[in-house]
Design a protein around this motif. Structure first.
Motif, PDB file in Angstrom:
ATOM      1  N   ASN A  79      39.352 -24.291  27.015  1.00 39.29           N
ATOM      2  CA  ASN A  79      40.711 -24.500  26.813  1.00 39.29           C
ATOM      3  C   ASN A  79      41.088 -24.682  25.324  1.00 39.29           C
ATOM      4  OD1 ASN A  79      41.390 -24.057  29.297  1.00 39.29           O
ATOM      5  ND2 ASN A  79      41.171 -26.041  30.006  1.00 39.29           N
ATOM      6  N   SER A 109      36.079 -21.402  36.438  1.00 45.92           N
ATOM      7  CA  SER A 109      36.971 -21.293  35.521  1.00 45.92           C
ATOM      8  C   SER A 109      37.702 -20.024  35.608  1.00 45.92           C
ATOM      9  CB  SER A 109      36.551 -21.632  34.172  1.00 45.92           C
ATOM     10  OG  SER A 109      35.631 -20.428  33.707  1.00 45.92           O
ATOM     11  N   ASP A 148      46.297 -26.542  27.477  1.00 48.54           N
ATOM     12  CA  ASP A 148      45.472 -25.412  27.033  1.00 48.54           C
ATOM     13  C   ASP A 148      46.007 -24.971  25.551  1.00 48.54           C
ATOM     14  OD1 ASP A 148      43.769 -23.153  27.260  1.00 48.54           O
ATOM     15  OD2 ASP A 148      45.370 -21.934  27.805  1.00 48.54           O
ATOM     16  N   LYS A 149      44.894 -24.975  24.610  1.00 45.87           N
ATOM     17  CA  LYS A 149      45.058 -24.403  23.163  1.00 45.87           C
ATOM     18  C   LYS A 149      45.960 -25.225  22.314  1.00 45.87           C
ATOM     19  CE  LYS A 149      42.947 -20.338  24.337  1.00 45.87           C
ATOM     20  NZ  LYS A 149      41.539 -20.526  24.326  1.00 45.87           N
ATOM     21  N   ASN A 173      38.440 -31.341  27.601  1.00 45.70           N
ATOM     22  CA  ASN A 173      38.876 -29.830  27.822  1.00 45.70           C
ATOM     23  C   ASN A 173      39.759 -29.765  28.910  1.00 45.70           C
ATOM     24  OD1 ASN A 173      38.394 -26.823  27.102  1.00 45.70           O
ATOM     25  ND2 ASN A 173      37.820 -26.912  29.368  1.00 45.70           N
TER      26      ASN A 173
END
Length: 850
Positions: A743, A430, A714-715, A709
């Motif tokens: 994430n 990651s 992302d986010k 995830n």
């Protein structure tokens, strides 16, 4: 020395030792293969053997004659005056120059005898390609006068027709190494051999050369200052770390004598790794920049290092190299195969040379308990802490010498195996570090603490941060730092284990508790202690009240008595029947000793010179309880750059928020920040999760979370679940690792009304480090708190859209729900605002921007 007879067996032993060292360097300790290579005429092997013989002969001469000041190994190179006898003939002869105070007939006779006896031993190597020049031993003497006048071989450091390097030097001689002062300046100019390359010179020789330069007074070094910096950078890169951000800081704080001490304590080849690197750098900064009081307060435990290359030698000799491609396999296969990897490593043998040194180490340490700590190349670096990703092992060290050695090697093998742990490999993946050639070094330390009856433990241990994320009171200053403190070994300070609560300490206001009611303090206190049972030779976790007794020396500093609804510090001997009312609070330590102020000062110094917030691990010991104030010693175990959340400017809560727009609200330990444009909420249902009947079933939930995830933007989502996220015990909460949640924008724990444990701030744990690195806000909601809001219909009644993103077994889909915000209220998204000044965090609905 006159009359000394040289026994042939002495020289034979030197040759055998040289072959063993060649085997260690080139053939993973296999002397049989080495001897075969020598028989076949492999010149690189002969050179390796020759290098060892040069060192051994030089050390022998230094022991036998006190007039010997230094020994140089030199190699003539081609010149009109010195043509090669045969262009194809390899030159591997041993040529030594022995620098003496004055020539003597006795030393001359010794050298001649050595040369003669040496020829008989060399023949035993039996190289089929050997010529008379191979391994020929030629030794010359030069006197002080010849060196000063630079006559003949006294030119050793300057001549263009010699490649020379010191291989042995009498202590405190470095200032006598030939160097020239530049006329009229008082500065020293060092003339290096044309072939001088610090990257290729053996570490021992390079250290000798660097010490010689460092011993020149600083005001006389001139241009040598740049050369000294180059030498230190090369040595740091070869001995400690190849991480550029670390080297940039370390080159300022390490002296060559510090690096020489590291080299002396290092076993095997390679670097000492990130964990050892951070500890030693921090210690040097504090020694240099701290005042006398601070320098007398902190110390570094007795430490030894196993070089990172030992892991590869271990893998090669045990047939384990086929596991090297593990990092490229699918995640499921990585998880499935790790138990076999661990088993294979545990069954491995160590090279005999390493076993000898480990046995010597144990003899020096005696019966002190040890800890074998991971110290990988990437560990504790800027932006990649690898917090808790690798294993460390305690060795109580209370058995027979052979039992202790077996336990130590098993601990090292297990730590080697943890390089291939799924958590570590997936974390590297990651972080874009998958292709790095990660090698595991080992830091071996004596465990800090004292014997208490049959037990061994420190009076306190913990982790401290120079930047305090949590302000549970407006008085708290972030810049003064935060600590997480436990009694006993520090494992409970950095891991979320059991129904336990370390003491949180805001270093600006150390006695200020998040909740100061006696009931809350008892509830949120430490219930278990990790220690070493000396009688059973084992690491144990035990209930505090089974260990803590009225006769404990530091009792009044770490515990209070709860009586009649009040907490009081014991001022006299506690009666046996009252011991059950003891509560670990560290109140007297924080109130009456300089511990908190000293720790905060250490953190500020380190932060300034690291150019970054830092966190440290430590133990403490009250060295003089009768002093005013009582004196506390702090042992520095670890230091690394602190990961922290990016500052968010606008975090004030709107006073116009409508109640129907609020999804949840909490006032428990609120950080500072904002997460906008949240489109999904990943919710773990406590009713479905806690009825799962096995740990395997509960851990399978992490697989679903991990797939979501990876799939979700992302986010764009937050995770909400019961109990403690990341707990090793699935009875306490959802077990996930870094790659499962990296994430998400926030990780929210909720409890109360029979759901999981009461909330506990994760600040200071390894799991918390993961959240900070990934810019994930940690939050907790106690549903029993009167001011908490938790809109159940949002979490339970909104249809789950998990099937739109990943496959899921029916059982797991009942546990994990994915809530699309637009499915609850079309045209809206969520925003999470965390206002630490107001002490409140709110997740609320807001219309999409048009």
């Amino acid at each position: 020395m006159i009359g000394i007879q040289i026994d042939q067996s002495l020289i034979d032993e030197m040759v055998n030792q040289a072959i063993s060292e060649c085997a260690e360097a080139l053939y993973s300790g296999d002397t049989r293969r080495t001897r075969q290579a020598l028989l076949q005429g492999h010149c690189k092997d002969c050179r390796q053997v020759a290098a060892s013989l040069v060192r051994q002969i030089s050390e022998y001469l230094g022991r036998m004659d006190r007039t010997v000041k230094a020994v140089y190994n030199y190699e003539p190179i081609d010149s009109p005056e010195n043509p090669p006898s045969n262009d194809l003939e390899p030159y591997v002869g041993i040529n030594l120059v022995v620098w003496v105070e004055r020539r003597s007939a006795a030393l001359s006779a010794l050298l001649e005898t050595l040369e003669a006896v040496f020829k008989a031993s060399q023949r035993k190597i039996g190289c089929a390609e050997a010529s008379p020049r191979c391994f020929a031993l030629d030794m010359k003497m030069v006197s002080d006068q010849e060196v000063q006048e630079r006559r003949g071989l006294g030119l050793l450091a300057e001549t263009t027709f010699l490649r020379s390097a010191p291989v042995w030097m009498r202590p405190n001689l470095s200032e006598q190494i030939p160097a020239k002062k530049i006329a009229g300046t008082g500065q020293v100019k060092l003339i290096l051999p044309e072939m001088f390359d610090p990257e290729l010179i053996p570490e021992g020789r390079l250290l000798q050369h660097a010490l010689a330069v460092e011993n020149i007074p600083q005001n006389e070094r001139g241009a040598l200052e740049h050369h000294l910096t180059e030498l230190k950078v090369v040595l740091i890169r070869r001995l400690i770390s190849d991480q550029l951000a670390y080297i940039d800081i370390a080159k300022k704080w390490f002296k060559v004598k510090d690096l020489a001490e590291i080299h002396r304590r290092k076993i095997g080849l390679g670097r000492i790794g990130g964990k050892a690197a951070g500890m030693l750098l921090a210690a040097n900064i504090l020694k240099e920049m701290g005042d006398d009081a601070l320098r007398s307060t902190f110390y570094v435990p007795d430490s030894y290092f196993l070089g990172s290359d030992v892991m590869y030698i271990f893998m090669a000799m045990n047939g384990l190299m086929y596991w090297n491609d593990q990092k490229y396999k699918p995640a499921e296969q990585i998880w499935e195969e790790y138990p076999q990897i661990r088993q294979d490593f545990e069954a491995g043998d160590f090279p005999p040379e390493i076993l000898i040194e480990l046995r010597d180490l144990l003899d020096r340490i005696g019966d002190s308990p040890l800890i074998v700590r991971s110290s990988s190349q990437l560990e504790d670096n800027f932006g990649t802490a690898f917090a808790g990703k690798y294993d460390s092992q305690f060795c109580p060290n209370q058995g027979t010498p052979e039992e202790n050695l077996k336990a130590l090697t098993l601990a090292i093998a297990r730590t080697f195996a943890s390089t291939l742990k799924p958590e570590a490999l997936l974390y590297r993946r990651s972080k874009g570090l998958q292709d790095y050639d990660e090698r595991m070094a080992i830091l071996i330390q004596t465990v800090q603490g004292e014997q208490y009856g049959r037990y061994f433990l420190p009076q306190g241990a913990g982790v401290a941060f120079s930047h305090n994320l949590y302000r549970w009171n407006p008085q708290i200053r972030r810049e003064d730092g935060f600590a997480r403190l436990v009694w006993g070994l520090g494992t409970r300070a950095v891991e979320r284990v059991g129904n336990d609560y370390p003491r949180p300490v805001a270093l600006s206001h150390p006695t200020l508790q998040p909740d100061d009611s006696p009931e809350a303090i008892r509830h949120y206190s430490q219930q278990f202690v990790d220690l070493i049972d000396l009688q059973e030779n084992a690491l144990k976790s035990m209930p505090v009240l089974e260990v803590l007794r009225p006769n404990y020396q530091a009792l009044r500093f770490i515990a209070q008595l709860e009586q009649d609804g009040y907490l009081t510090t014991p001022r006299s001997l506690v009666r046996g029947e009252d011991a059950r009312w003891l509560v670990i609070t560290f109140d007297e330590l924080l109130r009456r000793t300089p511990f908190a102020a000293t720790l905060s000062r250490m953190l500020r110094i380190l932060e300034k010179h690291y150019h970054s917030s830092v966190d440290v691990e430590f133990t403490l010991q009250i060295s003089d309880a009768s002093a005013q104030p009582p004196q506390v010693k702090i042992s520095l175990l670890q230091c690394r750059p602190q990961s922290f959340l990016r500052e968010t400017q606008d975090v004030s809560l709107s006073s116009e928020l409508e109640k129907e727009d609020i999804i949840f609200s909490t006032r428990f330990m609120v950080p500072r920040g904002r997460a906008a444009n949240i489109r999904y909420v990943l919710f773990v249902s406590p009713e479905a999760f806690f009825v799962l009947d096995s740990e395997r079933a509960r851990k399978s939930v992490a697989g679903v979370i991990g797939r979501l995830n990876s799939a979700l933007p992302d986010k764009s989502f937050i995770c909400v679940g019961p109990g403690r996220w990341g707990s090793l015990n699935t009875d306490l909460g959802v077990y996930v690792c870094y790659s499962d949640i990296c994430n998400t924008a926030a990780l929210v724990e909720f409890s109360g009304r029979g759901i999981g444990l009461a909330p506990e701030p994760s600040l200071g744990t390894h799991f918390f480090q993961d959240l900070m690195e990934a810019q994930i806000y940690p939050l907790a909601i106690n549903l029993d708190a009167p001011d908490a809001i938790f809109k159940r219909e949002f979490f339970y009644d909104t249809p789950s859209s998990i099937a739109d993103w990943t496959g899921c077994e029916q059982r797991d889909c009942e546990v994990v729900r994915l809530i699309d915000v637009a499915a609850y209220r079309p045209g809206h998204r969520l925003e999470l605002v965390m206002d630490d000044e107001a002490g409140q965090a709110v997740l609320y609905l807001t219309p999409d921007e048009r």
